[in-house]
Design an enzyme around this catalytic site. Structure first.
Site, PDB file in Angstrom:
ATOM      1  N   HIS A   1       0.828  -1.130   0.000  1.00  0.00           N
ATOM      2  CA  HIS A   1       0.032   0.009   0.138  1.00  0.00           C
ATOM      3  C   HIS A   1       0.789   1.363   0.026  1.00  0.00           C
ATOM      4  O   HIS A   1       0.271   2.242  -0.395  1.00  0.00           O
ATOM      5  CB  HIS A   1      -0.948   0.018   1.122  1.00  0.00           C
ATOM      6  CG  HIS A   1      -2.075  -0.905   1.179  1.00  0.00           C
ATOM      7  ND1 HIS A   1      -2.297  -2.147   1.391  1.00  0.00           N
ATOM      8  CD2 HIS A   1      -3.327  -0.566   0.570  1.00  0.00           C
ATOM      9  CE1 HIS A   1      -3.194  -2.707   1.004  1.00  0.00           C
ATOM     10  NE2 HIS A   1      -4.073  -1.627   0.732  1.00  0.00           N
ATOM     11  N   GLY A   2       2.330   1.381   0.538  1.00  0.00           N
ATOM     12  CA  GLY A   2       2.781   2.594   0.738  1.00  0.00           C
ATOM     13  C   GLY A   2       4.300   2.382   1.132  1.00  0.00           C
ATOM     14  O   GLY A   2       4.397   1.488   2.081  1.00  0.00           O
TER      15      GLY A   2
END
Length: 553
Positions: free
Chosen positions: A401-402
């Site tokens: 996700h990041g």
């Protein structure tokens, strides 16, 4: 002429997204041409590849060239692995595919993250240099590419899609497509290119050479999905984000602590409306073009435990991680040296990015507990492998996700919750009870746990989640007068939140009623209904532009 130039130019402030009129004009033009050429499958694939690459150019500019390179390399790798007669050769090709795709993803998504973490741990001052941009500027002219590494939109989605294509050919689940443009169409199909759902080759490729078909029921169903997705994005997600959540998240100290809890309840609705809204529209648009994408959300806040939640939320990513990471590690049934190596690497990685050296003792304690369990409890080794495989999968999911320690912590918390639930359900006195109060309690507990972990998902700065929790704890300051004042100040937001959660928690049969009514109505009635809904919906549009949240992934 100026307007025409703008339409074919890249402007990062004006991407081609579902909530803007430009996209629907673009889609109308695509459908007009598509209706004339759809019987020629090769021409159809070439055309849809071209418009998809243009769509990507409108969101990421010249990074469309990177997508083009990825398409060529992965197509050749898929073809090579199918033609290879040697099992050893196939494994080398799989390794090449993994190195290429993960390096591409790592370079653009994690270069600054790892460099900053390395500098913080070893007190160095290394800087990231975008060598690709430097080279490209020398070739195309200075200023063609910015020297800072910018995350291309949707890189995580199409990278995972490319990996699964090559792996599925290796596993003999699919054969490589016969034409290069069929492959490029599969990867770049514009409705799902930049924010999913992640499409699997075995689900989509068989549709590429099927005749176009769209009856009234399919058309009506597609329109419902599109309208539903727009309402989720514009009304549920953007409105409460602009008018409430962003204000509190940016300055939680300006509000009593209990307001932060209300904001996080709102954020759970916002991110659901934003992401599921995008995939609803993508699924609806795809159906109008004759292609079916799989469902990506199934009323996730009706989940009665954390495992149930992850079966309902972002289903395409969950199934990808299950099939290409969790099961290869051993899944529920076992594991090996790879499981322990991956676990050790994960803990070293967590210590590296967080500099929480106390995690060494957590790791040692966890290994000691599992070691004793293996010696004392029969078949406990199987549970050890299952637990470690779950933790690894969820941490990788967080990192997907990041590039942030907050995302990794968020993934680890959900992984730990899944492990705990696996044991709890064996001794829970109400696991199989159907009483409404127990059902309510399960949903309430699961929803609030997921909402709590999203503090790490929403706040970007390292340490900000703990600061917010500390503020809530020390400055809760709840009084009825203050509560009423907050409700009055943000009353329109809370009405929208109430509406959103009621609709979400309605039994499925109620939703089928309005879908059935709409589908059976004459097209003229449908057109009027959609026009009225869209008019009312756009009254909630704010002046602040809110891109889809998952564009950053």
């Amino acid at each position: 002429m100026e307007r025409l130039i703008q339409a074919f130019s890249f402007n990062e402030k004006e991407p081609l997204i579902f909530t803007q009129l430009d996209f629907w004009l673009f889609f109308l033009a695509v459908m007009i041409i598509f209706s004339a050429i759809h019987k020629n499958y090769l021409v159809r694939s070439i055309f849809l590849t071209a418009v998809s690459l243009f769509f990507y150019f409108k969101t990421s500019g010249l990074y469309v060239m990177m997508l083009g390179i990825s398409l060529v390399v992965n197509y050749l790798l898929g073809d090579a692995i199918f033609k290879s007669k040697s099992n050893k050769g196939k494994k080398w090709i799989i390794a090449t595919s993994a190195i290429f795709n993960l390096s591409l993803l790592g370079y653009f998504k994690y270069a600054y993250f790892f460099t900053d973490s390395f500098n913080a741990m070893f007190h160095t001052d290394f800087e990231v240099v975008n060598h690709l941009a430097v080279w490209a500027n020398g070739f195309f002219g200075e200023g063609s590419f910015v020297t800072k590494i910018i995350l291309p939109v949707g890189v995580s989605f199409f990278t995972f899609q490319s990996i699964s294509y090559v792996v599925d050919i290796y596993r003999k689940e699919v054969e490589p497509v016969k034409d290069f443009f069929d492959y490029t169409f599969f990867v770049t199909f514009f409705p799902q290119l930049v924010a999913g759902p992640i499409v699997r080759a075995r689900d989509f490729i068989p549709q590429i050479r099927q005749p176009y078909s769209l009856d009234k029921n399919d058309f009506s169903w597609a329109v419902i999905q599109i309208v539903k997705g727009l309402i989720k994005k514009i009304v549920l997600a953007d409105y409460i984000a602009v008018h409430f959540i962003d204000k509190v998240a940016d300055a939680p100290e300006a509000y009593p602590g209990f307001v932060s809890i209300l904001a996080m309840w709102g954020y759970s609705l916002q991110i659901y409306g934003d992401f599921s809204g995008y995939t609803d529209i993508a699924i609806g648009v795809s159906r109008l073009m004759g292609f079916k994408l799989l469902e990506n959300f199934n009323s996730p806040y009706k989940a009665i435990n954390v495992a149930d939640f992850w079966r309902r939320w972002h289903k395409s990513l969950g199934s990808w991680l299950r099939d290409y990471l969790y099961i290869p590690l051993g899944g529920n049934k076992g594991g090996g040296l790879g499981t322990y190596i991956a676990t050790t690497v994960i803990f070293i990685f967590l210590i590296f990015i967080t500099q929480w050296y106390e995690l060494i003792f957590v790791y040692a304690g966890l290994m000691a507990i599992y070691g004793i369990g293996i010696l004392v409890v029969p078949n406990f080794k199987q549970f050890v492998h299952r637990d470690l495989n779950l933790l690894i999968t969820m941490v990788v999911g967080g990192l997907w996700h990041g590039a942030s320690e907050n995302f990794v912590i968020w993934g680890a918390m959900n992984g730990a919750a899944l492990v705990i639930y696996k044991y709890w359900k064996q001794i829970s006195p109400y696991e199989n009870k159907t009483w409404w109060i127990i059902h309510f309690w399960k949903i309430f507990l699961t929803f609030n746990f997921i909402t709590f972990t999203r503090i790490w998902f929403r706040l970007e700065d390292d340490g900000a989640p703990l600061a917010m929790i500390n503020h809530i704890w020390n400055n809760f300051n709840f009084t009825w007068n203050t509560f009423v004042l907050v409700l009055w100040t943000f009353q329109s937001v809370f009405w929208v939140m109430l509406f959103g959660y009621i609709i979400h928690w309605l039994p499925e049969r109620f939703k089928k009623v309005y879908e059935g009514w709409f589908t059976k109505s004459p097209l003229s009635i449908q057109a009027v209904a959609v026009a009225v809904i869209v008019f009312l919906m756009y009254q909630a549009v704010s002046d602040t532009f809110k891109p889809f949240v998952y564009f950053q992934f």
